[in-house]
Design a protein around this motif. Structure first.
Motif, mmCIF file in Angstrom:
data_model
loop_
_atom_site.group_PDB
_atom_site.id
_atom_site.type_symbol
_atom_site.label_atom_id
_atom_site.label_comp_id
_atom_site.label_asym_id
_atom_site.label_seq_id
_atom_site.Cartn_x
_atom_site.Cartn_y
_atom_site.Cartn_z
ATOM 1 N N ARG A 4 10.432 -42.810 43.257
ATOM 2 C CA ARG A 4 11.337 -43.750 43.912
ATOM 3 C C ARG A 4 12.480 -44.115 42.969
ATOM 4 O O ARG A 4 13.651 -44.122 43.361
ATOM 5 C CB ARG A 4 10.590 -45.013 44.329
ATOM 6 C CG ARG A 4 11.519 -46.141 44.823
ATOM 7 C CD ARG A 4 10.741 -47.395 45.136
ATOM 8 N NE ARG A 4 11.629 -48.508 45.396
ATOM 9 C CZ ARG A 4 11.216 -49.743 45.676
ATOM 10 N NH1 ARG A 4 9.927 -50.003 45.728
ATOM 11 N NH2 ARG A 4 12.073 -50.711 45.895
ATOM 12 N N GLN A 5 12.155 -44.423 41.719
ATOM 13 C CA GLN A 5 13.182 -44.793 40.758
ATOM 14 C C GLN A 5 14.143 -43.636 40.504
ATOM 15 O O GLN A 5 15.346 -43.822 40.378
ATOM 16 C CB GLN A 5 12.524 -45.242 39.449
ATOM 17 C CG GLN A 5 11.780 -46.577 39.562
ATOM 18 C CD GLN A 5 10.941 -46.882 38.326
ATOM 19 O OE1 GLN A 5 10.411 -45.966 37.698
ATOM 20 N NE2 GLN A 5 10.828 -48.150 37.986
ATOM 21 N N LYS A 6 13.576 -42.421 40.416
ATOM 22 C CA LYS A 6 14.422 -41.241 40.219
ATOM 23 C C LYS A 6 15.368 -41.053 41.403
ATOM 24 O O LYS A 6 16.540 -40.735 41.238
ATOM 25 C CB LYS A 6 13.555 -39.998 40.040
ATOM 26 C CG LYS A 6 12.811 -39.942 38.706
ATOM 27 C CD LYS A 6 11.939 -38.695 38.629
ATOM 28 C CE LYS A 6 11.177 -38.633 37.307
ATOM 29 N NZ LYS A 6 10.289 -37.455 37.249
ATOM 30 N N GLY A 7 14.829 -41.249 42.629
ATOM 31 C CA GLY A 7 15.662 -41.092 43.818
ATOM 32 C C GLY A 7 16.762 -42.128 43.870
ATOM 33 O O GLY A 7 17.915 -41.822 44.184
ATOM 34 N N ALA A 281 23.832 -35.304 60.666
ATOM 35 C CA ALA A 281 24.284 -35.367 59.276
ATOM 36 C C ALA A 281 23.427 -34.469 58.391
ATOM 37 O O ALA A 281 22.283 -34.142 58.719
ATOM 38 C CB ALA A 281 24.228 -36.812 58.781
ATOM 39 N N ALA A 282 23.969 -34.120 57.232
ATOM 40 C CA ALA A 282 23.282 -33.241 56.280
ATOM 41 C C ALA A 282 22.005 -33.862 55.740
ATOM 42 O O ALA A 282 21.149 -33.150 55.203
ATOM 43 C CB ALA A 282 24.219 -32.901 55.125
ATOM 44 N N LEU A 283 21.845 -35.161 55.887
ATOM 45 C CA LEU A 283 20.670 -35.854 55.360
ATOM 46 C C LEU A 283 19.370 -35.244 55.859
ATOM 47 O O LEU A 283 18.372 -35.179 55.122
ATOM 48 C CB LEU A 283 20.740 -37.342 55.757
ATOM 49 C CG LEU A 283 19.576 -38.231 55.340
ATOM 50 C CD1 LEU A 283 19.399 -38.227 53.830
ATOM 51 C CD2 LEU A 283 19.784 -39.647 55.851
ATOM 52 N N VAL A 298 23.361 -36.691 46.694
ATOM 53 C CA VAL A 298 23.329 -37.986 47.384
ATOM 54 C C VAL A 298 22.199 -38.019 48.407
ATOM 55 O O VAL A 298 21.376 -38.941 48.418
ATOM 56 C CB VAL A 298 24.674 -38.279 48.083
ATOM 57 C CG1 VAL A 298 24.597 -39.586 48.877
ATOM 58 C CG2 VAL A 298 25.796 -38.348 47.068
ATOM 59 N N VAL A 299 22.141 -37.007 49.264
ATOM 60 C CA VAL A 299 21.138 -37.018 50.327
ATOM 61 C C VAL A 299 19.736 -36.784 49.779
ATOM 62 O O VAL A 299 18.758 -37.353 50.277
ATOM 63 C CB VAL A 299 21.477 -36.001 51.441
ATOM 64 C CG1 VAL A 299 22.742 -36.431 52.174
ATOM 65 C CG2 VAL A 299 21.645 -34.594 50.897
ATOM 66 N N GLN A 300 19.617 -35.978 48.722
ATOM 67 C CA GLN A 300 18.308 -35.799 48.100
ATOM 68 C C GLN A 300 17.844 -37.085 47.427
ATOM 69 O O GLN A 300 16.668 -37.456 47.505
ATOM 70 C CB GLN A 300 18.349 -34.656 47.088
ATOM 71 C CG GLN A 300 18.328 -33.271 47.691
ATOM 72 C CD GLN A 300 18.176 -32.179 46.647
ATOM 73 O OE1 GLN A 300 18.713 -32.290 45.534
ATOM 74 N NE2 GLN A 300 17.461 -31.119 46.976
ATOM 75 N N GLY A 301 18.772 -37.757 46.767
ATOM 76 C CA GLY A 301 18.414 -39.006 46.105
ATOM 77 C C GLY A 301 17.977 -40.069 47.081
ATOM 78 O O GLY A 301 16.960 -40.749 46.873
ATOM 79 N N TYR A 302 18.737 -40.206 48.161
ATOM 80 C CA TYR A 302 18.365 -41.194 49.180
ATOM 81 C C TYR A 302 17.025 -40.834 49.817
ATOM 82 O O TYR A 302 16.150 -41.697 49.990
ATOM 83 C CB TYR A 302 19.443 -41.293 50.263
ATOM 84 C CG TYR A 302 18.994 -42.130 51.441
ATOM 85 C CD1 TYR A 302 18.961 -43.519 51.358
ATOM 86 C CD2 TYR A 302 18.562 -41.529 52.626
ATOM 87 C CE1 TYR A 302 18.512 -44.289 52.419
ATOM 88 C CE2 TYR A 302 18.111 -42.288 53.686
ATOM 89 C CZ TYR A 302 18.092 -43.672 53.587
ATOM 90 O OH TYR A 302 17.635 -44.418 54.637
ATOM 91 N N SER A 303 16.842 -39.569 50.152
ATOM 92 C CA SER A 303 15.598 -39.125 50.800
ATOM 93 C C SER A 303 14.387 -39.418 49.926
ATOM 94 O O SER A 303 13.369 -39.931 50.404
ATOM 95 C CB SER A 303 15.658 -37.623 51.104
ATOM 96 O OG SER A 303 16.681 -37.332 52.021
ATOM 97 N N ALA A 304 14.502 -39.115 48.634
ATOM 98 C CA ALA A 304 13.386 -39.328 47.711
ATOM 99 C C ALA A 304 13.064 -40.807 47.572
ATOM 100 O O ALA A 304 11.901 -41.222 47.606
ATOM 101 C CB ALA A 304 13.715 -38.731 46.349
ATOM 102 N N ALA A 305 14.101 -41.618 47.431
ATOM 103 C CA ALA A 305 13.891 -43.055 47.241
ATOM 104 C C ALA A 305 13.283 -43.696 48.489
ATOM 105 O O ALA A 305 12.334 -44.486 48.391
ATOM 106 C CB ALA A 305 15.216 -43.731 46.896
ATOM 107 N N TYR A 306 13.819 -43.343 49.647
ATOM 108 C CA TYR A 306 13.322 -43.937 50.894
ATOM 109 C C TYR A 306 11.891 -43.505 51.179
ATOM 110 O O TYR A 306 11.023 -44.327 51.506
ATOM 111 C CB TYR A 306 14.231 -43.557 52.064
ATOM 112 C CG TYR A 306 13.854 -44.251 53.364
ATOM 113 C CD1 TYR A 306 14.459 -45.441 53.727
ATOM 114 C CD2 TYR A 306 12.885 -43.710 54.219
ATOM 115 C CE1 TYR A 306 14.109 -46.087 54.908
ATOM 116 C CE2 TYR A 306 12.527 -44.353 55.388
ATOM 117 C CZ TYR A 306 13.141 -45.536 55.724
ATOM 118 O OH TYR A 306 12.789 -46.180 56.889
ATOM 119 N N SER A 307 11.629 -42.216 51.060
ATOM 120 C CA SER A 307 10.293 -41.698 51.356
ATOM 121 C C SER A 307 9.245 -42.272 50.408
ATOM 122 O O SER A 307 8.120 -42.580 50.816
ATOM 123 C CB SER A 307 10.287 -40.169 51.282
ATOM 124 O OG SER A 307 11.136 -39.610 52.260
#
Length: 389
Positions: A4-7, A281-283, A298-307
């Protein structure tokens, strides 16, 4: 460091907005009055698939920014109201946000109906408002204090029509929800069709409480020459349409709007969703993007943090909230204050912002800042998303 922190770090770094760089110091932030972010969302009810990830996203990133010292040396405070899909509740909530809560900016409005209902209030109160809803009418014509992050229904029509052209399909039918978004997209597709040489040979509609669209689809099936069907709507309605479509043995390509761009739609429609296409969207396809795509971190970071924070898969709807918050915070930083006029002006100057929805370039004539290149055309294959090449 947890995933989560990495994302979170990855998505913030990708935006050039590491929390610590936005703050004077944590101690100063704690001492100053908080910056109030107001929101009204469809957290419960039939549009909760929109509002739930939007609220979770705002909570997640506001918490992270506050841990890093806040913004402009101040903590952020989220003031939120759940309005379901009731426009009257939205009006009440926004009146309270501007008059009692005295928020600095509003990021919210899960549905087009709720957003349009409150536009006169925010315009009169002169509070910057970033909507998370889809209808093009939200920003066309331009309204001084109103912006939005999601792709518009007009853009969705254009992306679908481009794909139809690439497949040599020119005669279609529309089936549309009667809610604010469905009616708006139906109107936009109808207006845009001649420019793409698309013939709309049939048009049917369904209500928000309808549980079977067989009658409408049977009428469409009876029209000679239909080569594809486009469903303009969101929520459970499109999943019902998709199931009924397969039950009737209809084989022409079926398109949905970006209003169903979440795994929830696939779950609700089941095997019937196979082969359905939609712009999104690409997300949703973060890991499928080439490394050269500037959106990928951006989308990988958001996806990792949210998940990691909430479990399950991400939706584009949470991404809209992420973009809205980052655009608002960046505007405050550039303005050097929370003065509403100054923040509004800086939101309007947003340029080159790489978000989950695409690369945003706003102006006094464009309060969205996205074009058709921000959309990917997706097809559902084996119960998952794939990019149409």
């Amino acid at each position: 460091m947890t995933s989560r922190q990495k994302g979170l770090k990855k998505s913030l770094v990708a935006l050039g907005m590491v929390a610590g760089a936005l703050a004077v110091s944590a101690s100063n932030a704690e001492a100053a009055d908080p910056i109030k972010i107001g929101t009204f969302l469809s957290v419960t009810g039939p549009a909760s698939f929109l509002g739930d990830p939007e609220l979770k996203t705002l909570e997640l990133y506001i918490e992270e920014l506050n841990k890093g010292g806040g913004v402009l040396g101040r903590q952020l405070e989220l003031v939120q109201y759940d309005v379901g899909v009731d426009s009257k509740k939205a009006i009440t909530a926004v009146k309270r946000l501007v008059s009692q809560d005295e928020v600095d900016v509003i990021i919210g409005g899960s549905t087009s109906g709720a957003t349009m209902a409150v536009v006169p209030i925010v315009e009169k109160a002169e509070v910057p408002f970033i909507s998370l809803a889809g209808a093009v009418a939200i920003v066309e014509p331009v309204k001084k204090w109103v912006f939005k992050t999601p792709h518009t229904d007009k853009m969705a029509c254009g992306k679908i029509f481009e794909d139809l052209q690439s497949r040599g399909l020119t005669t279609i039918a529309l089936i549309s929800g009667t809610g604010g978004f469905g009616k708006s997209m139906q109107g936009q597709c109808t207006k845009l069709a001649p420019a793409y040489k698309i013939n709309i040979a049939a048009s049917e509609s369904y209500g928000p409480k309808d549980t079977d669209m067989t009658a409408q689809l049977t009428k469409i099936k009876g029209v000679d020459g239909i080569q594809a069907v486009v469903n303009t709507g969101f929520g459970q309605g499109p999943a019902i349409v998709t199931k009924n479509y397969r039950q009737l043995g209809m084989t022409a390509p079926l398109y949905q709007s970006h209003g169903v761009a979440s795994k929830k739609f696939i779950e609700l429609a089941g095997d019937a969703a196979e082969g359905v296409r939609l712009p999104a969207a690409a997300l949703l396809v973060a890991d499928m993007l080439p490394d050269s795509d500037p959106q990928k971190p951006v989308v990988q970071g958001y996806s990792a943090a949210y998940s990691d924070a909430y479990g399950g898969s991400v939706s584009t709807f949470g991404g809209h909230a992420y973009d809205g918050l980052q655009i608002a915070v960046a505007a405050m930083v550039r303005a050097g204050s929370t003065d509403k006029e100054a923040v509004r002006n800086e939101i309007e100057k947003t340029s080159g912002y790489i978000g989950t929805g695409g690369v945003v370039n706003m102006s006094e004539k464009d309060h969205l800042g996205l074009d058709l290149s921000a959309f990917k055309m997706l097809e559902i294959k084996n119960g998952d998303w794939s990019i149409v090449k």
